[in-house]
Write a protein that holds these residues in place. Structure first.
Motif, PDB file in Angstrom:
ATOM      1  N   LEU A  93       0.862  -1.183   0.000  1.00 29.67           N
ATOM      2  CA  LEU A  93       0.000   0.000   0.000  1.00 29.67           C
ATOM      3  C   LEU A  93       0.897   1.231   0.000  1.00 29.67           C
ATOM      4  O   LEU A  93       1.669   1.442   0.935  1.00 29.67           O
ATOM      5  N   LEU A  94       0.787   2.021  -1.048  1.00 26.81           N
ATOM      6  CA  LEU A  94       1.706   3.147  -1.227  1.00 26.81           C
ATOM      7  C   LEU A  94       0.930   4.455  -1.339  1.00 26.81           C
ATOM      8  O   LEU A  94      -0.036   4.549  -2.096  1.00 26.81           O
ATOM      9  N   THR A  95       1.353   5.441  -0.562  1.00 25.91           N
ATOM     10  CA  THR A  95       0.831   6.792  -0.739  1.00 25.91           C
ATOM     11  C   THR A  95       1.616   7.421  -1.877  1.00 25.91           C
ATOM     12  O   THR A  95       2.769   7.817  -1.709  1.00 25.91           O
ATOM     13  N   ARG A  96       0.987   7.474  -3.030  1.00 26.48           N
ATOM     14  CA  ARG A  96       1.707   7.931  -4.217  1.00 26.48           C
ATOM     15  C   ARG A  96       2.025   9.418  -4.103  1.00 26.48           C
ATOM     16  O   ARG A  96       1.169  10.226  -3.775  1.00 26.48           O
ATOM     17  N   LYS A  97       3.271   9.744  -4.372  1.00 26.73           N
ATOM     18  CA  LYS A  97       3.728  11.126  -4.289  1.00 26.73           C
ATOM     19  C   LYS A  97       4.409  11.482  -5.595  1.00 26.73           C
ATOM     20  O   LYS A  97       5.354  10.815  -6.010  1.00 26.73           O
ATOM     21  N   LEU A 101      -0.992  12.056  -3.839  1.00 24.46           N
ATOM     22  CA  LEU A 101      -2.152  11.432  -4.441  1.00 24.46           C
ATOM     23  C   LEU A 101      -2.759  10.428  -3.463  1.00 24.46           C
ATOM     24  O   LEU A 101      -2.227  10.178  -2.383  1.00 24.46           O
ATOM     25  N   ALA A 102      -3.864   9.807  -3.864  1.00 26.56           N
ATOM     26  CA  ALA A 102      -4.520   8.839  -2.997  1.00 26.56           C
ATOM     27  C   ALA A 102      -3.658   7.589  -2.839  1.00 26.56           C
ATOM     28  O   ALA A 102      -2.817   7.269  -3.681  1.00 26.56           O
ATOM     29  N   LYS A 103      -3.869   6.841  -1.731  1.00 25.27           N
ATOM     30  CA  LYS A 103      -3.144   5.596  -1.516  1.00 25.27           C
ATOM     31  C   LYS A 103      -3.604   4.554  -2.529  1.00 25.27           C
ATOM     32  O   LYS A 103      -4.765   4.504  -2.903  1.00 25.27           O
ATOM     33  N   ALA A 104      -2.649   3.702  -2.944  1.00 27.89           N
ATOM     34  CA  ALA A 104      -2.977   2.688  -3.946  1.00 27.89           C
ATOM     35  C   ALA A 104      -2.151   1.430  -3.695  1.00 27.89           C
ATOM     36  O   ALA A 104      -1.047   1.492  -3.151  1.00 27.89           O
ATOM     37  N   PRO A 126       9.779   1.649 -14.004  1.00 24.74           N
ATOM     38  CA  PRO A 126       9.736   1.994 -12.582  1.00 24.74           C
ATOM     39  C   PRO A 126       8.838   3.204 -12.327  1.00 24.74           C
ATOM     40  O   PRO A 126       8.640   4.051 -13.198  1.00 24.74           O
ATOM     41  N   GLY A 127       8.320   3.262 -11.121  1.00 29.37           N
ATOM     42  CA  GLY A 127       7.486   4.396 -10.718  1.00 29.37           C
ATOM     43  C   GLY A 127       8.116   5.124  -9.550  1.00 29.37           C
ATOM     44  O   GLY A 127       9.294   5.463  -9.583  1.00 29.37           O
ATOM     45  N   GLN A 128       7.329   5.318  -8.518  1.00 27.52           N
ATOM     46  CA  GLN A 128       7.820   6.066  -7.360  1.00 27.52           C
ATOM     47  C   GLN A 128       8.874   5.266  -6.603  1.00 27.52           C
ATOM     48  O   GLN A 128       8.766   4.053  -6.448  1.00 27.52           O
ATOM     49  N   ARG A 129       9.898   5.967  -6.129  1.00 27.83           N
ATOM     50  CA  ARG A 129      10.977   5.323  -5.378  1.00 27.83           C
ATOM     51  C   ARG A 129      10.902   5.711  -3.906  1.00 27.83           C
ATOM     52  O   ARG A 129      10.609   6.842  -3.557  1.00 27.83           O
ATOM     53  N   LEU A 130      11.187   4.710  -3.064  1.00 29.03           N
ATOM     54  CA  LEU A 130      11.324   4.910  -1.636  1.00 29.03           C
ATOM     55  C   LEU A 130      12.708   4.387  -1.247  1.00 29.03           C
ATOM     56  O   LEU A 130      13.346   3.692  -2.048  1.00 29.03           O
TER      57      LEU A 130
END
Length: 350
Positions: A51-55, A273-276, A311-315
């Motif tokens: 579950l990722l809070t997209r930023k 953005l919303a969590k996804a 790839p998308g968002q990185r943490l």
């Protein structure tokens, strides 16, 4: 003789045994080394969802909430100039006045003429009640009154053009003219910006469009204020997608009561953005090659194949995978440098 022959055979057998010993001593380590080299040890893991809070991060430009170039609508001499550079003004405050003596004199003349014409018109209206022939005179006088009224309206409009008032609350820019100068139509006197609020313009990739909504919270930072984050909200989303960049233009609004932000500033914008639920893998499993990214997926009989991912968002230590993998896939996380498609791998002991 027999003893001598037996001795020769004994020596021969000993020599043969020694040669066999040397042969096995020299070949066995090499075979073992080749077998060891044929085994490639790697670490693997299963692809999981999270579950990722997209930023979304973007570069934005600060714009004044309202902005105007103050120009003159008529050519004339500038007789009054009230431009305090960088100073605030209120809506309706006088900024500049041009020479209007001729217009005021002509307006006074036309008003006097209209007074007389209206008196004549009233007299003719009384005559039409008793004399039918007076109707034509009445119509003629009414036309004169209308013509004078039109001239008066035109002069009053011209007079209004010679006075420039602030169209909204804001801060005046730098003065571009001097008092007493003769200015041609369209000359810029100064600028007026409402920076009590700042509009931030930035672009977001189209793949985030479905998750983007108005009133979403944004934060922005600028190099002039390190460590400080300005808070705002998304106010407008362009209905069109740019066909070249495949991105959508977004406007957000940030309160700027302390006037720290100025139009033209470069801002680092962060949109929450919303969590996804997303596919997520260890960042060390990703191999960049030019502008693309790859991972090795373990298949049947422990054979690997190279797969391109987006790839998308990185943490920290993790990366979102937009496409190329699915939950449950087994991927190589360590030791992929020696791999190629079709190689059989051996899993390292945990």
């Amino acid at each position: 003789m027999i003893n001598h022959s037996r001795l020769i055979w004994i020596i021969f057998l000993l020599l043969a045994g020694f040669m066999l010993y040397l042969f096995f001593q020299t070949t066995t380590p090499q075979d073992q080394s080749r077998r060891a080299e044929s085994q490639i040890y790697v670490s693997t893991s299963k692809v999981q969802s999270a579950l990722l809070t997209r930023k979304v991060d973007a570069l934005g430009t600060a714009l004044a909430y309202d902005s105007a170039r103050i120009v003159n609508a008529s050519s004339d001499y500038l007789i009054e100039l009230n431009i305090g550079e960088g100073q605030p003004v209120k809506k309706g405050d006088l900024i500049a006045r041009f020479n209007d003596l001729e217009e005021r004199a002509r307006i006074a003349e036309l008003k006097a003429l209209m007074t007389e014409q209206n008196r004549q018109l009233a007299r003719l209206k009384n005559l039409t009640r008793t004399q039918a022939s007076a109707q034509s005179l009445l119509d003629e006088q009414q036309a004169k009154v209308n013509a004078t009224r039109a001239q008066l309206d035109a002069l009053e409009a011209r007079l209004n053009e010679l006075v420039i008032l602030a169209p909204f609350d804001g801060v005046l820019g730098l003065r571009q003219v001097s008092n007493g100068a003769y200015l041609a139509t369209g000359t810029e006197l100064t600028t007026l910006d409402d920076i009590s609020k700042i509009r931030v313009e930035f672009n977001i990739a189209e793949r985030y469009l479905a998750a983007l909504q108005t009133d979403m919270v944004i934060s922005a930072d600028n190099i002039a204020y390190p460590g400080f984050a300005f808070q705002g909200k998304v106010k407008a989303i362009d209905p069109r997608i740019d066909p070249v960049t495949r991105s959508v233009k977004v406007h957000a609004v940030i309160d700027n009561a302390d006037l720290k932000l100025r139009p033209g500033m470069l801002l680092n914008v962060h949109v929450e953005l919303a969590k996804a639920e997303v596919v997520q893998i260890a960042e060390k499993a990703v191999m960049p090659l030019q502008s693309k990214h790859y991972v090795f997926v373990v298949g049947a009989e422990d054979k690997v194949r190279q797969v391109e991912i987006i790839p998308g968002q990185r943490l920290p230590g993790l990366v979102e995978v937009i496409s190329g993998l699915k939950v449950g896939d087994e991927i190589v996380t360590e030791g992929s440098q020696k791999l190629r498609t079709g190689v059989v791998i051996t899993r390292s002991e945990p």
